[in-house]
Design a protein around this motif. Structure first.
Motif, mmCIF file in Angstrom:
data_model
loop_
_atom_site.group_PDB
_atom_site.id
_atom_site.type_symbol
_atom_site.label_atom_id
_atom_site.label_comp_id
_atom_site.label_asym_id
_atom_site.label_seq_id
_atom_site.Cartn_x
_atom_site.Cartn_y
_atom_site.Cartn_z
ATOM 1 N N ALA A 160 -6.059 1.108 -7.106
ATOM 2 C CA ALA A 160 -5.004 0.609 -8.181
ATOM 3 C C ALA A 160 -5.821 1.062 -9.477
ATOM 4 O O ALA A 160 -4.930 1.699 -10.295
ATOM 5 C CB ALA A 160 -5.116 -0.793 -8.048
ATOM 6 N N GLY A 161 -7.214 0.949 -9.695
ATOM 7 C CA GLY A 161 -7.531 1.568 -10.914
ATOM 8 C C GLY A 161 -7.396 2.838 -11.267
ATOM 9 O O GLY A 161 -6.991 3.383 -12.338
ATOM 10 N N ILE A 201 -2.690 -3.421 -6.322
ATOM 11 C CA ILE A 201 -3.604 -4.747 -6.444
ATOM 12 C C ILE A 201 -2.796 -5.764 -5.649
ATOM 13 O O ILE A 201 -3.512 -6.636 -4.983
ATOM 14 C CB ILE A 201 -3.228 -4.850 -7.944
ATOM 15 N N SER A 243 0.896 -1.201 -0.002
ATOM 16 C CA SER A 243 -0.110 0.061 0.027
ATOM 17 C C SER A 243 1.021 1.132 0.048
ATOM 18 O O SER A 243 0.444 1.968 -0.595
ATOM 19 C CB SER A 243 -0.696 -0.051 1.382
ATOM 20 N N ALA A 281 -4.187 -5.366 -2.007
ATOM 21 C CA ALA A 281 -5.471 -5.694 -2.016
ATOM 22 C C ALA A 281 -5.817 -7.583 -1.646
ATOM 23 O O ALA A 281 -6.404 -7.991 -1.050
ATOM 24 C CB ALA A 281 -6.610 -5.279 -3.296
ATOM 25 N N LEU A 282 -4.808 -8.056 -2.648
ATOM 26 C CA LEU A 282 -4.973 -9.494 -2.510
ATOM 27 C C LEU A 282 -4.167 -10.119 -1.236
ATOM 28 O O LEU A 282 -4.474 -11.139 -0.590
ATOM 29 C CB LEU A 282 -3.865 -10.051 -3.712
ATOM 30 N N ALA A 325 -8.993 4.672 -1.132
ATOM 31 C CA ALA A 325 -7.810 3.993 -0.515
ATOM 32 C C ALA A 325 -7.176 4.693 0.284
ATOM 33 O O ALA A 325 -6.874 4.037 1.300
ATOM 34 C CB ALA A 325 -6.773 3.603 -1.868
ATOM 35 N N SER A 350 -9.910 -4.210 1.339
ATOM 36 C CA SER A 350 -9.568 -5.014 -0.144
ATOM 37 C C SER A 350 -10.236 -4.176 -1.230
ATOM 38 O O SER A 350 -9.467 -3.744 -2.256
ATOM 39 C CB SER A 350 -9.712 -6.321 -0.187
ATOM 40 N N LEU A 351 -11.440 -3.946 -1.018
ATOM 41 C CA LEU A 351 -12.234 -3.130 -2.048
ATOM 42 C C LEU A 351 -11.637 -1.913 -2.291
ATOM 43 O O LEU A 351 -11.324 -1.396 -3.541
ATOM 44 C CB LEU A 351 -13.580 -3.166 -1.777
ATOM 45 N N LEU A 398 -8.526 -1.797 -4.302
ATOM 46 C CA LEU A 398 -8.629 -1.937 -5.581
ATOM 47 C C LEU A 398 -9.058 -0.541 -6.332
ATOM 48 O O LEU A 398 -8.907 -0.542 -7.652
ATOM 49 C CB LEU A 398 -9.751 -3.080 -6.139
#
Length: 496
Positions: free
Chosen positions: A390-391, A482, A314, A485-486, A415, A383-384, A387
């Motif tokens: 990331a986008g 990403i 992060s 998040a994983l 985020a 996690s959401l 993501l």
């Protein structure tokens, strides 16, 4: 039966977190303007990461020390609040001095001092929420901190633009001179920081160490009463020292990039610290603060180790964004590299607005996050949000019109608000009350280490893989989000 902390009212939580708005004035002014100051004073784009290393390195050193001291402090002002006061005074002075730096090396030195001062204030604020709130209210408390971080950063990030467009203060200056708009922004930020932190000091009370001990769960009490484990420090020192030595040899013999000296120095320094801890362990001199902090690093709770991976990816993303957004937007979207040109300074001002925007969206996200947590739980909500970040960073490569760059700031805001709240809510249930400060400080390692790594390798990657185009640092940051998040799926919380 475990005694529960009483529920605090909305306004008690509000007052307890209000000072974080002031801290964010300092933090946002630093993030949004220090690269600009460095470039104005003669730094090239590929010099910026190594100059920025002061900020995370200072946090790496300062936060565990302040956490350890604040755990053991009790004065008429309380446990954490004395550190709020000292840090606020030092940070305010730093904000007045930083934009008047006459040379690059003085500006770099001031960044060290400013970041150390911010950390003195910020670290105990994290511990205070864990101290004062019960398990049910901690997510709300950390989300409230995120809300004030967002509000403070909206204003602070936009201050140079506001000074120019609202008050007619020039945003350009002669070569080597810091624009007046930046100077006045720092002065205003210093005053607000001191007043906001002062409000929390005056309006908040703290539990005594004895009261906190009464609230602790039997499991954490039992874990805290266990005798110290014997750590194989020599093994860890050998591994760290060998890797650091190999990197040093590679840089020296193979003429690799100079930024890798930083990684080598960190690993060799860590090896030396571990050896000292091993010596103290062998001599049974394990009651001092130095040994306690090193010991706690090696015996941290399992939840904290799992969260460390999430934090690593992060904060690598965030640091890539902070140090490269100005150069990425000015070069990729405005087509300007001359720091004295109007196009460059317009682009740099627009970055300030973008940073204000993502902090504004973060303030809104902080209101939404507690509701998402109630439905999805801490892990999946976090996690959401990662993501979404990331986008947002990946989209910078595909948006050509700079006026549309505010759209990705929505994802960055969610985020950012999540990173500032949900990992701490997950962590605070897993650490004992009498070590809340030191574990929060150690947790900062997993914020600082990725930032130091980013400062060491991002410039190297951009030069050798992406033809020194800063926009690709933001792409790398998106990929790192990403991975973060994983990694959240592996975290085991107390609710499981």
């Amino acid at each position: 039966m475990q005694k529960q902390k009483p529920q605090l009212s909305f306004w008690q939580i509000w007052n307890m977190c209000f000072g974080f708005m002031g801290i964010q004035f300092g933090f946002a002014l630093q993030n949004g303007n220090v690269s600009r100051i460095f470039q104005t004073l003669g730094a090239s784009v590929d010099d910026i990461p190594i100059l920025w290393v002061a900020a995370p390195l200072t946090g790496l050193i300062v936060q565990p020390i302040i956490g350890y001291w604040s755990d053991r402090t009790w004065t008429g002002l309380g446990r954490r609040r004395p550190f709020f006061l000292y840090g606020a005074i030092l940070t305010t002075l730093s904000l007045f001095i930083m934009p008047n730096s006459p040379t690059l090396w003085i500006a770099a030195g001031m960044l060290w001092i400013m970041d150390a001062s911010i950390n003195v204030t910020m670290e105990p604020f994290r511990a205070l929420v864990g101290d004062n709130l019960n398990k049910k209210q901690r997510a709300t408390g950390y989300a409230m901190q995120s809300f004030f971080i967002g509000i403070g950063a909206i204003i602070a990030s936009a201050l140079p633009w506001m000074m120019t467009n609202w008050f007619g203060i020039s945003n350009t200056a002669a070569p080597g001179e810091i624009p007046e708009s930046v100077k006045y922004a720092f002065y205003f930020g210093g005053v607000i920081l001191f007043l906001a932190v002062g409000w929390t000091i005056l309006k908040t009370r703290e539990y005594t160490p004895e009261q906190l001990a009464g609230f602790e769960s039997p499991e954490l009490k039992q874990a805290s009463s266990q005798p110290k484990q014997r750590i194989q420090f020599a093994k860890y020192a050998l591994v760290s020292g060998v890797i650091g030595g190999l990197i040093l040899a590679g840089v020296t013999v193979l003429k690799l990039e100079k930024e890798l000296y930083l990684l080598s120095a960190l690993l060799l320094s860590f090896s030396a610290l571990i050896l000292i801890a091993g010596y103290l362990q062998n001599k049974q001199r394990t009651s001092g603060g130095f040994y306690e902090v090193i010991y706690d690093v090696f015996t941290m709770p399992e939840t904290m180790k799992q969260l460390a991976v999430v934090q690593f990816f992060s904060w690598f993303s965030l640091f890539a964004m902070w140090i490269y957004t100005t150069s990425a937007v000015t070069s990729f979207h405005y087509g300007a590299t001359d720091v004295t040109s109007k196009a460059y300074n317009d682009g740099a001002d627009w970055v300030g607005i973008l940073f204000a925007a993502y902090n504004g969206f973060a303030a809104l996200a902080a209101v939404c996050i507690p509701f998402v947590v109630k439905r999805a739980g801490l892990k999946w909500a976090h996690s959401l949000n990662l993501l979404l970040g990331a986008g947002a960073l990946l989209s910078f490569l595909f948006i050509s019109d700079p006026s549309l760059l505010w759209v990705p700031m929505i994802g960055i805001g969610f985020a950012w608000a999540s990173i500032l709240s949900l990992p701490y809510a997950m962590l605070s249930d897993a650490v004992p009350a009498h070590k809340m400060g030191v574990f929060m400080g150690i947790f900062n390692f997993f914020i600082v280490i990725p930032q130091l790594l980013a400062a060491s390798v991002l410039g190297l990657i951009l030069r050798n893989v992406f033809e020194n185009q800063p926009i690709y640092a933001l792409v790398i940051g998106g990929v790192s989000f990403i991975l973060a998040a994983l990694s959240v799926a592996r975290v085991k919380t107390s609710a499981q």
